[in-house]
Design a protein around this motif. Sequence first.
Motif, mmCIF file in Angstrom:
data_model
loop_
_atom_site.group_PDB
_atom_site.id
_atom_site.type_symbol
_atom_site.label_atom_id
_atom_site.label_comp_id
_atom_site.label_asym_id
_atom_site.label_seq_id
_atom_site.Cartn_x
_atom_site.Cartn_y
_atom_site.Cartn_z
ATOM 1 N N GLU A 86 0.899 -1.256 0.109
ATOM 2 C CA GLU A 86 0.137 -0.034 -0.009
ATOM 3 C C GLU A 86 0.777 1.182 -0.117
ATOM 4 N N MET A 87 1.962 1.307 0.801
ATOM 5 C CA MET A 87 2.898 2.145 0.787
ATOM 6 C C MET A 87 3.560 2.682 -0.524
ATOM 7 N N ARG A 88 3.798 1.741 -1.355
ATOM 8 C CA ARG A 88 4.443 1.628 -2.706
ATOM 9 C C ARG A 88 3.549 2.378 -3.348
ATOM 10 N N ASP A 89 2.277 2.118 -3.208
ATOM 11 C CA ASP A 89 1.266 2.826 -4.034
ATOM 12 C C ASP A 89 1.269 4.374 -4.037
ATOM 13 N N ILE A 90 1.448 4.672 -2.725
ATOM 14 C CA ILE A 90 1.134 5.869 -2.157
ATOM 15 C C ILE A 90 2.528 6.703 -2.567
ATOM 16 N N ARG A 91 3.543 6.200 -2.620
ATOM 17 C CA ARG A 91 4.883 6.999 -2.897
ATOM 18 C C ARG A 91 4.994 7.104 -4.607
ATOM 19 N N GLY A 92 5.400 8.386 -4.906
ATOM 20 C CA GLY A 92 5.253 8.909 -6.164
ATOM 21 C C GLY A 92 4.021 9.275 -6.777
ATOM 22 N N GLN A 93 2.959 8.358 -6.413
ATOM 23 C CA GLN A 93 1.632 8.596 -6.875
ATOM 24 C C GLN A 93 0.935 9.879 -5.914
ATOM 25 N N GLU A 94 0.940 9.812 -4.928
ATOM 26 C CA GLU A 94 0.165 10.774 -3.989
ATOM 27 C C GLU A 94 0.988 11.469 -3.044
ATOM 28 N N ILE A 95 2.592 11.038 -2.733
ATOM 29 C CA ILE A 95 3.608 11.655 -2.024
ATOM 30 C C ILE A 95 4.894 11.583 -2.708
ATOM 31 N N ALA A 96 5.495 12.602 -3.211
ATOM 32 C CA ALA A 96 6.762 12.465 -3.917
ATOM 33 C C ALA A 96 7.664 13.424 -3.148
ATOM 34 N N TYR A 122 6.066 2.593 -12.687
ATOM 35 C CA TYR A 122 6.119 2.062 -11.194
ATOM 36 C C TYR A 122 5.109 2.756 -10.357
ATOM 37 N N HIS A 123 4.697 4.050 -10.479
ATOM 38 C CA HIS A 123 3.883 4.634 -9.468
ATOM 39 C C HIS A 123 2.566 5.189 -10.179
ATOM 40 N N SER A 124 2.432 5.461 -11.537
ATOM 41 C CA SER A 124 1.211 5.973 -12.108
ATOM 42 C C SER A 124 0.169 4.987 -12.356
ATOM 43 N N THR A 125 -0.948 5.243 -12.119
ATOM 44 C CA THR A 125 -2.141 4.484 -12.576
ATOM 45 C C THR A 125 -2.900 5.026 -13.732
ATOM 46 N N GLU A 126 -2.292 6.411 -14.110
ATOM 47 C CA GLU A 126 -3.063 6.914 -15.306
ATOM 48 C C GLU A 126 -2.336 6.565 -16.547
#
Length: 330
Positions: A86-96, A122-126
């Motif tokens: 879950e933290m890996r999904d937050i890094r870059g995508q929500e907190i950089a 690795y971090h974007s869902t878009e």
Amino acid sequence: MANEKLLEIKDLHVVYHTDEDDVYAVNDLTLSLDKGQTLGLVGETGAGKTTTCLSILRLLPDKIGEVTGGSIRFNGKDILDISEDEMRDIRGQEIAMIFQDPMSSLNPVYTVGYQIAEALKYHSTEYKTEQDIEKRVEEMLALVGITPERKNDYPHQFSGGMKQRVVIAMALACDPKLLLADEPTTALDVTIQAQVLKLINELKDKLKTAVVLVTHDLGIVAETCDSVAVMYAGTVIEGGPIETIFGGENHHPYTVGLFGSIPNLKVKTKRLSPIEGLMPDPADLPKGCAFSPRCPKCMDICRTTEPPKVFEGEHMIKCHLFNMNKEVEA
């Protein structure tokens, strides 16, 4: 909730375990940040500013750095309690994060375009397809004032200021809600420094990104921040809106010392007024107030008792001097 805080850190404690001692890098730190706002995190080297940022991203050195207490809530969720996936999904995508030195933040064997694309991969869902990622890389380079055609150049082909722009492009590529800027202008000359700060402000306004700006420069804070947290020995000893910190009457003696260390071009003087002494050893912090050995207004109680947090509206001072007829949090 519309007025929900984006970032809330409460009673955070971080310890580095070494072979010789336990280093108490962050001690009972509390701060918060609203969406779209900029918080200036200031203090001397060794105050715990970078450790605070690394704790938010959960990037403390493995088996050495440990969060021993407190909470870090991002968008209402305590990120210290979530899984690494879950933290890996937050890094870059929500907190950089923009790390301190652009010279060492970029890999010299990969092109800058590849490194920005890697963040997206690795971090974007878009941005998922190669075409989407390539287009986004060019957009980000253009956004930070670099010709998109230079995406195939290597870091050594860029100046220090241009490297910093690339690092900013990497950090903002996924449109994060929170940007941790750890002394983003330290290695730059004043002209490029002004350009980078202007760029961060423009991108903040355009993308509505909240920013934690770590810096030693109070001038930068005055120009770019909405609120300020002054750190000393791993904790916030004064905090509040920018107008209160720069224009108010009551200040922590350490904050007064920081302002006194700034040269005043309007007043002829032969010497600056530095803060005497050094930051205490985080492996052996003094009892009571950590600033007491250097404080010109030190009292007996300061050497034995931890000072309370004294509030005057949104303005907080952690000092015994102000613990009279005020709203106090033990």
